[in-house]
Write a protein that holds these residues in place. Structure first.
Motif, PDB file in Angstrom:
ATOM      1  N   ASN A  75       0.825  -1.207   0.000  1.00 26.10           N
ATOM      2  CA  ASN A  75       0.000   0.000   0.000  1.00 26.10           C
ATOM      3  C   ASN A  75       0.862   1.261   0.000  1.00 26.10           C
ATOM      4  OD1 ASN A  75      -2.812   0.989   0.150  1.00 26.10           O
ATOM      5  ND2 ASN A  75      -2.214   1.805   2.149  1.00 26.10           N
ATOM      6  N   GLN A  76       1.886   1.260   0.844  1.00 31.14           N
ATOM      7  CA  GLN A  76       2.719   2.448   1.007  1.00 31.14           C
ATOM      8  C   GLN A  76       3.668   2.660  -0.168  1.00 31.14           C
ATOM      9  OE1 GLN A  76       0.775   3.849   3.457  1.00 31.14           O
ATOM     10  NE2 GLN A  76       2.706   4.778   4.063  1.00 31.14           N
ATOM     11  N   LYS A  77       4.278   1.583  -0.639  1.00 33.02           N
ATOM     12  CA  LYS A  77       5.343   1.715  -1.632  1.00 33.02           C
ATOM     13  C   LYS A  77       4.840   1.719  -3.073  1.00 33.02           C
ATOM     14  CE  LYS A  77       8.352   1.897   1.589  1.00 33.02           C
ATOM     15  NZ  LYS A  77       9.000   3.205   1.890  1.00 33.02           N
ATOM     16  N   ILE A  78       3.716   1.059  -3.353  1.00 35.00           N
ATOM     17  CA  ILE A  78       3.241   0.941  -4.727  1.00 35.00           C
ATOM     18  C   ILE A  78       1.878   1.613  -4.912  1.00 35.00           C
ATOM     19  CG2 ILE A  78       2.693  -0.637  -6.622  1.00 35.00           C
ATOM     20  CD1 ILE A  78       5.648  -0.671  -5.771  1.00 35.00           C
ATOM     21  N   TYR A  79       0.907   1.200  -4.141  1.00 31.40           N
ATOM     22  CA  TYR A  79      -0.457   1.695  -4.362  1.00 31.40           C
ATOM     23  C   TYR A  79      -0.549   3.214  -4.229  1.00 31.40           C
ATOM     24  CZ  TYR A  79      -5.508   2.230  -3.949  1.00 31.40           C
ATOM     25  OH  TYR A  79      -6.810   2.622  -4.131  1.00 31.40           O
ATOM     26  N   LYS A  80      -0.035   3.759  -3.131  1.00 31.06           N
ATOM     27  CA  LYS A  80      -0.144   5.207  -2.913  1.00 31.06           C
ATOM     28  C   LYS A  80       0.517   6.005  -4.023  1.00 31.06           C
ATOM     29  CE  LYS A  80       0.401   7.148   1.093  1.00 31.06           C
ATOM     30  NZ  LYS A  80       0.947   7.523   2.430  1.00 31.06           N
ATOM     31  N   ARG A  81       1.526   5.430  -4.638  1.00 35.77           N
ATOM     32  CA  ARG A  81       2.278   6.132  -5.668  1.00 35.77           C
ATOM     33  C   ARG A  81       1.564   6.146  -7.011  1.00 35.77           C
ATOM     34  NH1 ARG A  81       8.746   5.898  -5.880  1.00 35.77           N
ATOM     35  NH2 ARG A  81       9.102   7.284  -7.646  1.00 35.77           N
ATOM     36  N   PHE A  82       0.762   5.090  -7.284  1.00 34.08           N
ATOM     37  CA  PHE A  82       0.238   4.915  -8.637  1.00 34.08           C
ATOM     38  C   PHE A  82      -1.283   4.823  -8.743  1.00 34.08           C
ATOM     39  CE2 PHE A  82       4.511   2.859  -8.748  1.00 34.08           C
ATOM     40  CZ  PHE A  82       5.110   3.693  -9.676  1.00 34.08           C
TER      41      PHE A  82
END
Length: 210
Positions: A75-82
Motif C-alpha cells: 500500500n505504502q510503496k506501490i499503491y499510494k504512488r500509482f
C-alpha cells in the motif's frame, strides 16, 4: 571556461553515466511478457476483470493477520504512488471465509489512502490454485493459499516481469516482505508498463488526428 569544462568532465559526466547504467535495461524498453493469457476468473460473479486494466495481483491466503505487513508495504510503496492512474487496480484473491478479516484490513488500509482500487475477491481453493497455476511461475502458494509475492498483469492478461534480473534471472513477481524489492524493482517496472500504455495511447490519438 576550461575550468568549467574540466569540472563537468570530472564530476558531472561520471554521475550521468552511472545513473544511466544504474537504471537498468528495463527502464529503456518494454517490460517483458513472461506468460500469456492468464486465466480470466469470474470472481464469484463480481464485475472485476483483468482485461483492459493494469493489475497488481496478489494472494494473501487464509491467515490475513499474518499478511497485514505485506499489504501495508504494498500500500505504502506501490499503491499510494500509482493508484490515481486510470485503469490501474489491485486484485487480492482470497479464500472464502476470510471476509471478516479482510474488512478489518481494509479499514486499516483506508486510514492511509483511498483504497477504492484495492479489490478483494473470495474464491474456492480450486479456483485460486487454478488462477495461480495459469501464471506459470517458479513460485508456489503455501498451505494457506498465500504467497508474499505479487504480480503485474497487463491489459491483455499477460504476466509481465524481468528476463534478465541481476538477482533472480527471470523475475516473475515482487516480494512484499522486502521493501527493497518494492522500492528498487517494482516501482521501476510499474513505471515502465504505465509509460508503455501512455505512449501507445498518444500514438493512437495522433494517428486519429491525421
Amino acid at each position: 571556461m576550461k575550468k568549467t569544462f574540466v569540472l563537468v568532465v570530472l564530476f558531472v559526466l561520471p554521475i550521468v553515466v552511472y545513473l544511466f547504467f544504474a537504471s537498468g535495461v528495463n527502464n529503456f524498453g518494454k517490460l517483458p511478457i513472461l506468460t500469456e493469457n492468464i486465466s480470466e476468473a469470474r470472481f464469484n460473479g463480481e464485475n472485476i476483470r483483468f482485461a483492459d486494466k493494469i493489475t497488481v495481483l496478489g494472494f494473501l491466503g487464509n491467515e490475513v493477520e499474518l499478511k497485514k505487513g505485506n499489504a501495508f508495504n504494498l500500500n505504502q510503496k506501490i499503491y499510494k504512488r500509482f493508484y490515481e492512474f486510470n485503469d490501474f487496480q489491485f486484485i487480492m484473491v482470497m479464500p472464502i471465509g476470510t471476509e471478516d478479516e479482510v474488512e478489518n484490513l481494509k479499514r486499516e488500509l483506508s486510514n492511509l489512502v483511498d483504497i477504492e482500487k484495492w479489490k478483494f475477491v473470495f474464491e474456492e481453493p480450486e479456483l485460486i490454485q487454478k488462477l495461480f497455476n495459469s501464471l506459470k511461475t517458479d513460485i508456489r502458494l503455501d498451505e494457506n493459499l498465500g504467497t508474499p509475492y505479487v504480480f503485474i498483469i497487463d491489459k491483455e492478461r499477460n504476466l509481465r516481469g524481468r528476463t534478465e534480473d541481476e538477482d533472480e534471472g527471470t523475475k516473475f513477481g515482487f516480494n512484499t516482505n522486502s521493501v527493497a524489492d518494492l522500492n528498487n524493482k517494482m516501482v521501476d517496472d510499474v513505471k515502465i508498463i504505465l509509460a508503455e500504455y501512455r505512449l501507445a495511447l498518444k500514438k493512437n490519438n495522433a494517428n486519429r488526428n491525421k
